[in-house]
Scaffold this motif. Structure first.
Motif, short mmCIF file in Angstrom:
data_model
loop_
_atom_site.label_atom_id
_atom_site.label_comp_id
_atom_site.label_asym_id
_atom_site.label_seq_id
_atom_site.Cartn_x
_atom_site.Cartn_y
_atom_site.Cartn_z
N UNK A 78 1.31 -8.46 8.87
CA UNK A 78 0.13 -9.33 8.90
C UNK A 78 -0.47 -9.50 7.51
N UNK A 79 -0.70 -8.40 6.82
CA UNK A 79 -1.44 -8.45 5.56
C UNK A 79 -0.57 -8.74 4.34
N UNK A 80 0.74 -8.43 4.42
CA UNK A 80 1.61 -8.58 3.26
C UNK A 80 2.76 -9.55 3.51
N UNK B 235 -2.21 -1.06 3.96
CA UNK B 235 -1.81 -2.46 3.78
C UNK B 235 -2.79 -3.23 2.91
N UNK B 236 -4.08 -2.89 3.00
CA UNK B 236 -5.06 -3.56 2.15
C UNK B 236 -4.90 -3.13 0.68
N UNK B 237 -4.55 -1.87 0.45
CA UNK B 237 -4.24 -1.44 -0.90
C UNK B 237 -2.96 -2.11 -1.40
N UNK C 88 -12.75 -2.92 0.75
CA UNK C 88 -13.16 -1.68 0.10
C UNK C 88 -12.40 -0.50 0.67
N UNK C 89 -11.89 -0.64 1.91
CA UNK C 89 -11.13 0.42 2.54
C UNK C 89 -9.83 0.72 1.81
N UNK C 90 -9.42 -0.14 0.90
CA UNK C 90 -8.25 0.15 0.07
C UNK C 90 -8.47 1.41 -0.76
N UNK C 91 -9.73 1.77 -0.98
CA UNK C 91 -10.07 2.99 -1.72
C UNK C 91 -10.10 4.22 -0.82
#
Length: 241
Positions: free
Chosen positions: A100-102, A144-146, A130-133
Motif C-alpha cells: 500500500x505505502x511503497x 512502511x512509513x519510514x 511522524x510514526x516513522x520515528x
C-alpha cells in the motif's frame, strides 16, 4: 507550462480530499484513486476506483492513467495504520502495508515518468508520518512509513537531472478518520494528547495541505529529497502518541 495534472491516492477524504480541492481551485486537473469516490465534484476532477492493496489492480489503473494523462504531480497520500502489539503482529501486516505505502507508489510513478521526463518537470510527494520515528503498536505502519522516506531520497537522486523533485510530508497527530480510529473523537485521551503537543493543539487537514502545496509549486524546484514534519513539534522531543 501552466497545465498540470495531479494524481492523488486517497484523494476522496481527509488530507487527500482537501489537497484535491485546493489544486482544483488552482486549475489543476486532478485524478483521485481510492476504493470510494469523493463526495465533491468538479469538471476537472476524475475518480478511479482502486484497491491499492492489490498489485494487479494498481497496475491496471496505472496503465490507464499513463495512456490518458500527462501526469505532472503524483501525491501518494493513501494509508492505513493496522495497529497491534508485537505479540499480535504478523509478517502479512508488513507485506500488506509495504504494498500500500511503497509498492503502489512505485507502480504509479513508473506510469507517470515518461510524461514527466519528456516535460523535464515533475513533482512527486509522499504522505509519511511522524510514526516513522517510532510509535507503539506501529510495527508495520512505522516500518512502511519510514520506508517512504528512504525511497523518496533514492528517487530524488535519480530524478533530479530530469527536473523532477521528490519530497515527503510527515504529519503528526492530525484530526482525520485515521486518527480517530485510534483515539476516540472527543475523548479525554484526545484532549490529553493535544495538551502534550508542544504547540498545544492537534493538527488539522489544512495544516498538512499547505505543506503539500509548497512541494507542488513549480517555483520550488530547488527542494528535493526532504522530509517536512508537520507535527506541532512532536517530532522534536518525546511525545508518546
Amino acid at each position: 507550462m501552466t497545465d498540470y495534472t495531479a494524481v492523488i491516492t486517497g484523494g476522496n477524504k481527509g488530507i487527500g480530499a482537501d489537497l484535491a480541492q485546493r489544486l482544483l481551485e488552482q486549475d489543476y486537473r486532478v485524478v483521485t484513486l481510492a476504493r470510494h469516490a469523493p463526495d465533491f465534484s468538479h469538471e476537472k476532477l476524475e475518480h478511479l476506483d482502486c484497491d491499492l492493496l492489490d498489485p494487479e489492480a494498481v497496475q491496471s489503473v496505472a496503465d490507464d492513467i499513463g495512456a490518458r494523462f500527462e501526469v505532472t504531480h503524483l501525491v501518494h497520500n493513501a494509508g492505513v495504520i493496522w495497529p497491534n502489539l508485537i505479540e499480535d503482529a504478523k509478517p502479512s501486516d508488513i507485506t500488506g502495508l509495504a504494498q500500500l505505502h511503497l509498492g503502489s507508489a512505485l507502480t504509479l510513478l513508473q506510469s507517470a515518468l515518461p510524461a514527466m521526463k519528456k516535460r523535464r518537470f515533475g513533482r512527486v510527494m509522499f504522505n509519511s508520518s511522524r510514526a516513522a520515528l517510532g510509535a507503539a503498536t506501529r510495527t508495520a505502519y512505522g516500518a512502511s512509513k519510514a520506508g517512504m522516506i528512504g525511497m523518496a531520497r533514492t528517487w530524488a537522486l535519480e530524478l533530479a537531472p530530469h527536473g523532477i523533485t521528490v519530497n515527503v510530508v510527515a504529519p503528526g497527530p492530525i484530526q482525520t478518520d485515521n486518527f480517530w480510529g485510534i483515539i476516540p473523537k472527543g475523548s479525554e485521551r484526545e484532549d490529553d494528547l493535544a495538551r502534550r503537543i508542544p504547540v498545544g493543539r492537534l493538527g488539522q487537514t489544512d495544516d498538512v495541505t499547505r505543506a503539500f502545496l509548497f512541494f507542488c509549486d513549480p517555483a520550488n524546484g530547488f527542494v528535493t529529497g526532504q522530509t517536512l514534519y508537520v507535527c506541532g513539534g512532536s517530532s522534536i522531543g518525546s511525545v508518546p502518541i
